[in-house]
Design a protein around this motif. Sequence first.
Motif, PDB file in Angstrom:
ATOM      1  N   PHE A 211       6.223 -11.188  -3.427  1.00  0.00           N
ATOM      2  CA  PHE A 211       5.845 -10.123  -4.905  1.00  0.00           C
ATOM      3  C   PHE A 211       6.860 -10.411  -5.919  1.00  0.00           C
ATOM      4  CE2 PHE A 211       3.011  -7.673  -1.068  1.00  0.00           C
ATOM      5  CZ  PHE A 211       2.052  -8.007  -2.034  1.00  0.00           C
ATOM      6  N   ARG A 212       6.119 -10.190  -7.037  1.00  0.00           N
ATOM      7  CA  ARG A 212       7.306 -10.027  -8.034  1.00  0.00           C
ATOM      8  C   ARG A 212       7.078  -8.762  -8.360  1.00  0.00           C
ATOM      9  NH1 ARG A 212       3.526 -13.165 -11.117  1.00  0.00           N
ATOM     10  NH2 ARG A 212       4.991 -12.384 -12.834  1.00  0.00           N
ATOM     11  N   GLY A 213       8.192  -8.252  -9.210  1.00  0.00           N
ATOM     12  CA  GLY A 213       8.028  -6.188  -9.780  1.00  0.00           C
ATOM     13  C   GLY A 213       6.803  -6.090 -10.734  1.00  0.00           C
ATOM     14  N   GLN A 214       6.436  -7.015 -11.151  1.00  0.00           N
ATOM     15  CA  GLN A 214       5.596  -6.235 -12.086  1.00  0.00           C
ATOM     16  C   GLN A 214       3.956  -6.346 -11.342  1.00  0.00           C
ATOM     17  OE1 GLN A 214       3.866  -9.852 -14.449  1.00  0.00           O
ATOM     18  NE2 GLN A 214       3.774  -8.023 -15.488  1.00  0.00           N
ATOM     19  N   GLU A 215       4.135  -7.583 -10.509  1.00  0.00           N
ATOM     20  CA  GLU A 215       3.180  -7.006  -9.387  1.00  0.00           C
ATOM     21  C   GLU A 215       3.425  -5.887  -9.108  1.00  0.00           C
ATOM     22  OE1 GLU A 215       2.446 -11.753  -8.648  1.00  0.00           O
ATOM     23  OE2 GLU A 215       3.528 -10.689  -7.339  1.00  0.00           O
ATOM     24  N   LEU A 216       4.304  -5.553  -7.753  1.00  0.00           N
ATOM     25  CA  LEU A 216       4.311  -4.279  -7.301  1.00  0.00           C
ATOM     26  C   LEU A 216       3.650  -3.004  -8.705  1.00  0.00           C
ATOM     27  CD1 LEU A 216       6.966  -5.106  -4.760  1.00  0.00           C
ATOM     28  CD2 LEU A 216       4.479  -5.090  -4.694  1.00  0.00           C
ATOM     29  N   ALA A 217       4.991  -3.200  -9.792  1.00  0.00           N
ATOM     30  CA  ALA A 217       4.098  -2.074 -10.299  1.00  0.00           C
ATOM     31  C   ALA A 217       3.151  -1.797 -10.784  1.00  0.00           C
ATOM     32  CB  ALA A 217       5.024  -2.810 -11.971  1.00  0.00           C
ATOM     33  N   ASN A 218       2.331  -3.023 -11.326  1.00  0.00           N
ATOM     34  CA  ASN A 218       0.698  -3.058 -11.450  1.00  0.00           C
ATOM     35  C   ASN A 218       0.076  -2.437 -10.578  1.00  0.00           C
ATOM     36  OD1 ASN A 218       1.739  -3.482 -14.683  1.00  0.00           O
ATOM     37  ND2 ASN A 218       0.962  -6.139 -14.022  1.00  0.00           N
ATOM     38  N   ILE A 219       0.547  -2.245  -9.525  1.00  0.00           N
ATOM     39  CA  ILE A 219      -0.699  -1.930  -8.645  1.00  0.00           C
ATOM     40  C   ILE A 219      -0.735  -0.862  -7.793  1.00  0.00           C
ATOM     41  CG2 ILE A 219      -1.370  -2.228  -5.743  1.00  0.00           C
ATOM     42  CD1 ILE A 219      -0.243  -5.183  -6.329  1.00  0.00           C
ATOM     43  N   LEU A 220       0.176  -0.275  -8.149  1.00  0.00           N
ATOM     44  CA  LEU A 220       1.244   0.979  -7.627  1.00  0.00           C
ATOM     45  C   LEU A 220       0.526   2.017  -8.756  1.00  0.00           C
ATOM     46  CD1 LEU A 220       1.992   2.811  -5.016  1.00  0.00           C
ATOM     47  CD2 LEU A 220       3.906   3.015  -6.821  1.00  0.00           C
ATOM     48  N   TRP A 221       1.008   1.096 -10.263  1.00  0.00           N
ATOM     49  CA  TRP A 221       0.073   1.992 -11.127  1.00  0.00           C
ATOM     50  C   TRP A 221      -0.956   2.249 -11.546  1.00  0.00           C
ATOM     51  CZ3 TRP A 221      -2.654   0.421 -15.188  1.00  0.00           C
ATOM     52  CH2 TRP A 221      -2.664   1.512 -16.124  1.00  0.00           C
ATOM     53  N   SER A 222      -1.523   1.322 -11.150  1.00  0.00           N
ATOM     54  CA  SER A 222      -3.548   2.085 -10.944  1.00  0.00           C
ATOM     55  C   SER A 222      -3.479   2.300 -10.006  1.00  0.00           C
ATOM     56  CB  SER A 222      -3.870  -0.347 -10.907  1.00  0.00           C
ATOM     57  OG  SER A 222      -3.006  -0.716 -11.714  1.00  0.00           O
ATOM     58  N   PHE A 223      -3.543   2.550  -8.712  1.00  0.00           N
ATOM     59  CA  PHE A 223      -3.653   3.598  -7.908  1.00  0.00           C
ATOM     60  C   PHE A 223      -2.950   4.609  -8.185  1.00  0.00           C
ATOM     61  CE2 PHE A 223      -3.796   0.295  -4.626  1.00  0.00           C
ATOM     62  CZ  PHE A 223      -4.250   0.529  -4.083  1.00  0.00           C
ATOM     63  N   ALA A 224      -2.187   5.008  -8.780  1.00  0.00           N
ATOM     64  CA  ALA A 224      -1.721   6.125  -9.612  1.00  0.00           C
ATOM     65  C   ALA A 224      -2.738   7.060 -10.477  1.00  0.00           C
ATOM     66  CB  ALA A 224      -0.407   6.269  -9.736  1.00  0.00           C
ATOM     67  N   THR A 225      -2.652   5.842 -11.683  1.00  0.00           N
ATOM     68  CA  THR A 225      -3.565   5.934 -12.728  1.00  0.00           C
ATOM     69  C   THR A 225      -4.578   6.735 -12.180  1.00  0.00           C
ATOM     70  OG1 THR A 225      -2.345   5.013 -14.178  1.00  0.00           O
ATOM     71  CG2 THR A 225      -4.621   4.939 -14.767  1.00  0.00           C
ATOM     72  N   LEU A 226      -6.031   5.826 -11.891  1.00  0.00           N
ATOM     73  CA  LEU A 226      -6.986   6.155 -11.083  1.00  0.00           C
ATOM     74  C   LEU A 226      -6.403   7.364  -9.966  1.00  0.00           C
ATOM     75  CD1 LEU A 226      -8.276   2.240 -10.709  1.00  0.00           C
ATOM     76  CD2 LEU A 226      -9.123   4.313 -12.962  1.00  0.00           C
ATOM     77  N   ASN A 227      -5.957   7.673  -9.884  1.00  0.00           N
ATOM     78  CA  ASN A 227      -5.636   8.810  -8.262  1.00  0.00           C
ATOM     79  C   ASN A 227      -6.278   8.440  -7.289  1.00  0.00           C
ATOM     80  OD1 ASN A 227      -5.570  10.773  -7.525  1.00  0.00           O
ATOM     81  ND2 ASN A 227      -6.881  12.568  -8.508  1.00  0.00           N
ATOM     82  N   ALA A 228      -6.357   6.889  -6.856  1.00  0.00           N
ATOM     83  CA  ALA A 228      -6.872   6.537  -5.864  1.00  0.00           C
ATOM     84  C   ALA A 228      -6.273   6.761  -4.435  1.00  0.00           C
ATOM     85  CB  ALA A 228      -6.371   4.749  -5.947  1.00  0.00           C
TER      86      ALA A 228
END
Length: 358
Positions: free
Chosen positions: A50-67
């Motif tokens: 994984f690239r750092g940006q990919e992991l950052a975007n994935i976790l950010w999306s989960f957090a933002t959507l309160n998934a």
Amino acid sequence: GMDTGLSRFTNQDLSNTVWAYSTLGLLHTVFFKQVEKEVVSRMKQKRVKFRGQELANILWSFATLNAQPDETIVDELSIYLTSLCRGKNGIDVQSIAKIFGQRQELANLAWSCAVIGRYPKELMNILYMGLVGTSNDPEHTKQVFNDNGLQKSSIMTLYYVQVAADIEAPELKLSLPTGFPNGWGEGEGEEHKHAKGDENDLIEMSSSMLTLTVSRLQKGVSKTFDRIGFDNILEHVIDTNEIKDEYGVQLPQSPKEFLSIDIANIGKKIGVEVDGPGHFVCILDKPGKPTAPVSLKNQFDDRGENRVNGPTILKHRLLTHLGWDIIHLPYWEYQHLKGDKNKEMDYCQGLLEQSSKW
């Protein structure tokens, strides 16, 4: 189960897809659960890097959507990044910069940990080291990342993370450099090195919990609370000095507007947050029953299930830690009262009764 075909997605595909959902404020809970399993299994197997940006975007999306992912995703991410960021000399700012192109990505990961409420020690140390170095030397960190300092949103993010971590994970003893953010921000050094992508601007919008706009709805609600004898002011702002002095949270000296409460009774520390559409995500796979026959006029009304988003959850937790009782007023409930003054007063009275301080 549902065959999502995720095994055929590249890491970038996974990252782009959840990121697209999150910027639209849409959550498909089953799909996100599948992505979570896929990402955790890929991190464990270490087959595809994984690239750092990919992991950052994935976790950010989960957090933002309160998934509401299982917290183990954060622990797995910590293990994975710890091995990924280890260079010839162990983990240092240089080895972190090889994995993360921009410090904004580190800020988004730190913010996501705060929203989810999980702070693995190794991961937090890596994020803080990448964001603010180890020797209180902003120029050195700028050179390593080839940037012009931290973006405003990253600085605000760090404040939120610092307060959350200081209260929820004090054993980590995380702290921001003395004098922060002086010298750390963008444009406090030489000319800009490179332009930012639009994607970061979107990420900036949803991570800020300081909104200083008073809506018409807010004013109306405030008047109703006046009518029932609840003294209140609009947009009460808490700054970082107040948090430092009153609560002993580890924060630097300079005051910064930090959190705002829509409607506040300062004496009793009761706050009312008027949650407009920007506070909610729409859940796609849990359809509710339409309350009225669909007509042209109401086809865009909220149907199905709404859930508050990550920024709203984190802000609520921070204000609660700071001793406030926060009551939430979802915009559609108030609008359904169609301006009937008595119904509005009854409704607001009912909300106040939820607070133990009233």
